[in-house]
Design a protein around this motif. Sequence first.
Motif, PDB file in Angstrom:
ATOM      1  N   ARG A  33      21.936 -19.750  40.731  1.00 42.31           N
ATOM      2  CA  ARG A  33      23.096 -18.856  40.627  1.00 42.31           C
ATOM      3  C   ARG A  33      22.875 -17.886  39.460  1.00 42.31           C
ATOM      4  N   GLY A  34      23.600 -16.801  39.482  1.00 46.00           N
ATOM      5  CA  GLY A  34      23.585 -15.867  38.355  1.00 46.00           C
ATOM      6  C   GLY A  34      22.609 -14.713  38.491  1.00 46.00           C
ATOM      7  N   PHE A  35      21.839 -14.706  39.550  1.00 44.94           N
ATOM      8  CA  PHE A  35      20.880 -13.608  39.742  1.00 44.94           C
ATOM      9  C   PHE A  35      21.591 -12.385  40.314  1.00 44.94           C
ATOM     10  N   THR A  36      20.988 -11.227  40.046  1.00 45.29           N
ATOM     11  CA  THR A  36      21.527  -9.972  40.570  1.00 45.29           C
ATOM     12  C   THR A  36      20.692  -9.474  41.743  1.00 45.29           C
ATOM     13  N   CYS A  37      19.456  -9.945  41.823  1.00 43.82           N
ATOM     14  CA  CYS A  37      18.597  -9.510  42.922  1.00 43.82           C
ATOM     15  C   CYS A  37      17.720 -10.680  43.376  1.00 43.82           C
ATOM     16  N   LYS A  38      17.043 -10.477  44.489  1.00 41.95           N
ATOM     17  CA  LYS A  38      16.246 -11.545  45.095  1.00 41.95           C
ATOM     18  C   LYS A  38      15.137 -12.034  44.145  1.00 41.95           C
ATOM     19  N   ARG A  39      14.607 -11.102  43.350  1.00 42.54           N
ATOM     20  CA  ARG A  39      13.540 -11.464  42.421  1.00 42.54           C
ATOM     21  C   ARG A  39      14.014 -12.549  41.448  1.00 42.54           C
ATOM     22  N   GLY A  40      15.242 -12.402  40.986  1.00 44.96           N
ATOM     23  CA  GLY A  40      15.789 -13.377  40.056  1.00 44.96           C
ATOM     24  C   GLY A  40      15.979 -14.733  40.707  1.00 44.96           C
ATOM     25  N   LYS A  41      16.381 -14.735  41.963  1.00 47.02           N
ATOM     26  CA  LYS A  41      16.564 -15.997  42.678  1.00 47.02           C
ATOM     27  C   LYS A  41      15.217 -16.725  42.787  1.00 47.02           C
ATOM     28  N   LEU A  42      14.180 -15.976  43.151  1.00 49.61           N
ATOM     29  CA  LEU A  42      12.841 -16.570  43.272  1.00 49.61           C
ATOM     30  C   LEU A  42      12.334 -17.038  41.914  1.00 49.61           C
ATOM     31  N   TYR A  43      12.586 -16.220  40.878  1.00 47.49           N
ATOM     32  CA  TYR A  43      12.136 -16.575  39.533  1.00 47.49           C
ATOM     33  C   TYR A  43      12.787 -17.880  39.073  1.00 47.49           C
ATOM     34  N   GLY A  44      14.100 -18.010  39.278  1.00 44.59           N
ATOM     35  CA  GLY A  44      14.813 -19.215  38.852  1.00 44.59           C
ATOM     36  C   GLY A  44      14.250 -20.456  39.507  1.00 44.59           C
ATOM     37  N   ARG A  45      13.974 -20.360  40.774  1.00 44.70           N
ATOM     38  CA  ARG A  45      13.417 -21.503  41.507  1.00 44.70           C
ATOM     39  C   ARG A  45      12.016 -21.848  40.982  1.00 44.70           C
ATOM     40  N   GLN A  46      11.195 -20.805  40.849  1.00 44.52           N
ATOM     41  CA  GLN A  46       9.820 -21.008  40.379  1.00 44.52           C
ATOM     42  C   GLN A  46       9.805 -21.574  38.963  1.00 44.52           C
ATOM     43  N   GLU A  47      10.643 -21.007  38.095  1.00 39.57           N
ATOM     44  CA  GLU A  47      10.689 -21.446  36.697  1.00 39.57           C
ATOM     45  C   GLU A  47      11.111 -22.910  36.604  1.00 39.57           C
ATOM     46  N   HIS A  48      11.939 -23.337  37.527  1.00 35.81           N
ATOM     47  CA  HIS A  48      12.431 -24.712  37.505  1.00 35.81           C
ATOM     48  C   HIS A  48      11.382 -25.704  38.003  1.00 35.81           C
ATOM     49  N   ILE A  49      10.668 -25.333  39.056  1.00 38.51           N
ATOM     50  CA  ILE A  49       9.747 -26.325  39.641  1.00 38.51           C
ATOM     51  C   ILE A  49       8.306 -26.163  39.146  1.00 38.51           C
ATOM     52  N   ASP A  50       7.908 -24.942  38.761  1.00 29.63           N
ATOM     53  CA  ASP A  50       6.513 -24.727  38.362  1.00 29.63           C
ATOM     54  C   ASP A  50       6.419 -23.435  37.546  1.00 29.63           C
ATOM     55  N   PRO A  51       6.850 -23.479  36.258  1.00 33.55           N
ATOM     56  CA  PRO A  51       6.861 -22.250  35.449  1.00 33.55           C
ATOM     57  C   PRO A  51       5.451 -21.692  35.255  1.00 33.55           C
ATOM     58  N   ARG A  52       5.324 -20.398  35.417  1.00 37.02           N
ATOM     59  CA  ARG A  52       4.011 -19.743  35.317  1.00 37.02           C
ATOM     60  C   ARG A  52       4.127 -18.472  34.495  1.00 37.02           C
ATOM     61  N   ARG A  53       2.990 -18.054  33.922  1.00 35.57           N
ATOM     62  CA  ARG A  53       2.961 -16.837  33.121  1.00 35.57           C
ATOM     63  C   ARG A  53       1.664 -16.081  33.359  1.00 35.57           C
ATOM     64  N   MET A  54       1.747 -14.773  33.304  1.00 38.18           N
ATOM     65  CA  MET A  54       0.540 -13.958  33.252  1.00 38.18           C
ATOM     66  C   MET A  54      -0.033 -14.100  31.838  1.00 38.18           C
ATOM     67  N   VAL A  55      -1.354 -14.083  31.735  1.00 42.92           N
ATOM     68  CA  VAL A  55      -1.995 -14.109  30.417  1.00 42.92           C
ATOM     69  C   VAL A  55      -2.724 -12.789  30.231  1.00 42.92           C
ATOM     70  N   THR A  56      -2.470 -12.130  29.121  1.00 44.73           N
ATOM     71  CA  THR A  56      -3.206 -10.915  28.774  1.00 44.73           C
ATOM     72  C   THR A  56      -3.800 -11.121  27.389  1.00 44.73           C
ATOM     73  N   THR A  57      -5.062 -10.801  27.253  1.00 42.80           N
ATOM     74  CA  THR A  57      -5.725 -10.931  25.960  1.00 42.80           C
ATOM     75  C   THR A  57      -6.956 -10.019  25.983  1.00 42.80           C
ATOM     76  N   THR A  58      -7.900 -10.244  25.080  1.00 41.30           N
ATOM     77  CA  THR A  58      -9.134  -9.458  25.081  1.00 41.30           C
ATOM     78  C   THR A  58     -10.317 -10.404  24.979  1.00 41.30           C
ATOM     79  N   VAL A  59     -11.482  -9.927  25.441  1.00 43.60           N
ATOM     80  CA  VAL A  59     -12.727 -10.699  25.263  1.00 43.60           C
ATOM     81  C   VAL A  59     -13.747  -9.796  24.575  1.00 43.60           C
ATOM     82  N   ALA A  60     -14.742 -10.446  23.961  1.00 46.27           N
ATOM     83  CA  ALA A  60     -15.784  -9.710  23.237  1.00 46.27           C
ATOM     84  C   ALA A  60     -16.739  -9.025  24.214  1.00 46.27           C
ATOM     85  N   VAL A  61     -17.244  -7.866  23.809  1.00 41.74           N
ATOM     86  CA  VAL A  61     -18.154  -7.090  24.661  1.00 41.74           C
ATOM     87  C   VAL A  61     -19.403  -6.740  23.855  1.00 41.74           C
ATOM     88  N   THR A  62     -20.559  -6.856  24.506  1.00 39.69           N
ATOM     89  CA  THR A  62     -21.822  -6.429  23.911  1.00 39.69           C
ATOM     90  C   THR A  62     -22.249  -5.112  24.552  1.00 39.69           C
TER      91      THR A  62
END
Length: 124
Positions: A33-62
């Motif tokens: 409950r509490g979502f304003t759009c479908k994305r929020g509904k999907l996010y709430g479900r996903q966050e509850h059963i299997d929270p996930r995150r994008m990872v952004t960082t840097t790696v060394a280059v030669t």
Amino acid sequence: MSDDDKLTHYLCIGCPLGCRLEVEETDDDIIVRGFTCKRGKLYGRQEHIDPRRMVTTTVAVTGGRWPRLPVKTRDPVPKALVREVCAVLRDVRIDAPVEMGDVITRNVLDTGIDIIAARDLPAA
Ligand code: SF4
């Protein structure tokens, strides 16, 4: 157990509106409950059963024009593995040139998710 014990609250990070989500887990369903759009509904479900995150960082280059390359996960990884993914990438060094979308690390930590270049990096 009171009804409140069955409720978990999350802040949707799908857009700057930051809707406050309420997730109720019943015996046979997960109600968001509490979502304003479908994305929020999907996010709430996903966050509850299997929270996930994008990872952004840097790696060394030669041999590149710049010493580090921005990289990211192709898809979100389990939230519990974010630190470990960053630790793996701290030890990665690649050779220039690199094109945006090139796979830098395949199947990181057996997640089935690749780490890819987030931009081009030409040779020096
Ligand atoms: S539910 Fe929709 S509108 Fe609300 S924060 Fe999430 S993405 Fe934005």
